[in-house]
Design an enzyme around this catalytic site. Structure first.
Site: not given
Ligand code: NAD
Length: 473
Positions: A225, A245, A279, A373
């Site tokens: 995330g 990641e 990502c 980003e």
């Molecule tokens: P996000 O960080 O908002 O959410 C990701 C997950 O974290 C969700 O399930 C969310 O409910 C959970 N979450 C939110 N707050 C939390 C907390 N305080 N504690 C634990 N979990 C929590 O990300 P998003 O908007 O769903 O996805 C986009 C991001 O993910 C982008 O920054 C993207 O680059 C990244 N991403 C990285 C990869 C990689 O392989 N490096 C792959 C895909 C996406």
């Protein structure tokens, strides 16, 4: 849909709608898990981890291979679910779901290959009569937290290796995209996974995340995330194994000897797949000044020919972003860049959650569209003077997940591969490329650890050292 907690499919007092970003209709509802339900999941996972540790590698691989067969038979349903909840075109969702059987089979194999080694203890003084070796053992309870943008692929990259290696998993999918994760959980149960070895808990990450991540029964957290949430997890996790990641603003370098029509065609894919919500999306295009104007001319046509519209239509190549608010954010970052001297070459318009494929030129590295980003369907083009200048600008980022270069010059390609601060480097392609078996993970603020079945199995296991004393044979 219900969620799967403590060996049962359950509701909770509050059900939340899952809304299609394109059709703006409720696709289904899912429970908002309560703190008590989180505790139930953790207790059940602890029990299930003991059951998983009893299975042989062969038994675990059979379960994963059966899950692969079941997924293969349901690709179309899973793909449609992804397009409805996430908004990506059906052609892309089919690609995502269609990769899963092979990925699960790879996990099945790697999880059955847990190896240790004999330790040469007698190389040290006073170690006569000792026999030592290592055993690779499961971590126990794994918490897997996943983002919205690849709601099946990124779930399988976690639960596949975790289960194949003998762990119990609590999966917390993104709030916007829980449906395909729940369907996958059902598939694993049908495939014969022991009760509660995989639980899927739905609801707000902000509310559930801390309860899951701070709990001492959890030994391993695998998170994909944003960097912001990843950092928050590091602050609550305590003594645990962590894989993170996270985000990126991946650069693509274009040198004067590159075939510009090939670069333009690749950019129209690498910057716009899943409306740029990848990502490793190509965000910063760093073009040698000698071919800067020619590149902008060449990239216009392929970007303008991207078919925009209904995600379920066969010929659509770009559809809604995850929310209208995100499309608005992309528009405001582009407007900010234009106010600071950049110019829109094509695109720039928004209709609801759909943002038109956009190319922004004359971008300075300090502009937000370049240094943060973007996670949207736009590329930011910047002129550079040499390969050294390009590498310096590429590395001027807190991220380091993907990078690419187009050149026919071997020395420049090698220099880039060696010096660019990035987990993945593509030569003659954009950063947006991944084979599921390769090690995949970022440097710097893009994360910690690697995915890809072989590497994830290593991260989902621990090494135990065993020493026999008094061995006189
Ligand atoms: P996000 O960080 O908002 O959410 C990701 C997950 O974290 C969700 O399930 C969310 O409910 C959970 N979450 C939110 N707050 C939390 C907390 N305080 N504690 C634990 N979990 C929590 O990300 P998003 O908007 O769903 O996805 C986009 C991001 O993910 C982008 O920054 C993207 O680059 C990244 N991403 C990285 C990869 C990689 O392989 N490096 C792959 C895909 C996406």
């Amino acid at each position: 849909m219900k969620m799967y907690v403590g060996g049962a499919w359950v509701d909770s007092p509050v059900m939340a709608p899952v809304i299609s970003p394109y059709f703006r209709e409720t696709v289904d509802t899912v429970p908002e898990a309560t703190p008590d339900q989180v505790q139930q999941a953790l207790a059940a996972a602890e029990q299930a981890a003991n059951r998983m540790a009893q299975l042989t590698g062969h038994e675990r691989s059979q379960i994963l291979n059966r899950a692969a067969d079941l997924v293969a038979a349901r690709v179309e349903d899973l793909a449609k679910t992804i397009s409805l909840e996430e908004g990506k075109p059906l052609s892309e969702s089919r690609g995502e779901a269609g990769r899963m059987p092979d990925l699960l089979r790879l996990c099945a194999f790697e999880g059955s290959q847990l190896r240790g080694e004999t330790l040469p203890l007698d190389a040290q003084v006073a170690t006569k009569g000792k026999l030592g070796f290592t055993l690779r053992v499961p971590c126990g309870v794994v918490v897997a937290i996943t983002p919205f943008n690849y709601p099946l692929l990124l779930v399988v990259h976690k639960i596949g290796p975790a289960l194949a290696a003998g762990n119990a998993v609590i999966l917390k999918p993104a709030r916007q995209t829980p449906l395909v994760a729940l369907k996958l959980t059902q598939i694993f149960l049908e495939a014969g996974l022991p009760e509660s070895a995989l639980q899927c808990i739905t609801g707000s990450g902000a509310k559930l995340g801390k309860l899951l991540c701070a709990d001492s029964r959890v030994r391993k957290i695998s998170f994909t995330g944003s960097t912001t949430v990843g950092e928050m997890i590091t602050q609550v996790a305590g003594v645990k194994k962590l894989s993170l990641e996270l985000g990126s603003n991946s650069p693509l370098v274009v040198l004067p000897d590159a075939d510009l029509s090939a670069v333009a065609a690749a950019t129209a894919v690498g910057g716009f797949v899943n409306a740029g919500q990848v990502c490793i999306s190509t965000q910063r295009v760093l073009v040698h000044r000698r071919v800067y104007g020619d590149f902008l001319e060449a990239v216009k046509k392929p970007v303008e020919s991207i078919k925009v519209g209904d995600p379920l239509a066969e010929d659509t190549r770009l559809s809604a972003m995850i929310s209208e608010a995100d499309a608005e954010r992309v528009g405001s970052w582009i407007a900010e860049a234009v106010a600071q001297g950049a110019r829109v070459v094509t695109g720039g318009e928004r209709q609801g959650a759909i943002f038109a494929p956009t190319v922004v030129a004359d971008v300075k590295p300090g502009m937000r569209i370049s240094c943060d980003e973007l996670f949207g369907p736009a590329v930011a083009v910047t002129a550079v003077d040499s390969i050294d200048d390009a590498i310096q600008v590429a590395n001027d980022s807190r991220y380091g997940l993907g990078a690419g270069i187009f050149t026919r010059d071997l020395d420049s390609a090698l220099k880039f591969a060696r010096r660019v601060q990035s987990g993945n480097v593509m030569i003659n392609w954009t950063p947006l490329w991944r084979a599921d078996l390769m090690p995949y993970g970022g440097f710097k603020q893009s994360g910690i650890g690697k995915e890809g079945p072989r590497y994830a199995v290593e991260e989902m296991t621990e090494l135990k050292t065993v020493v026999f004393h008094g061995v006189d044979a």
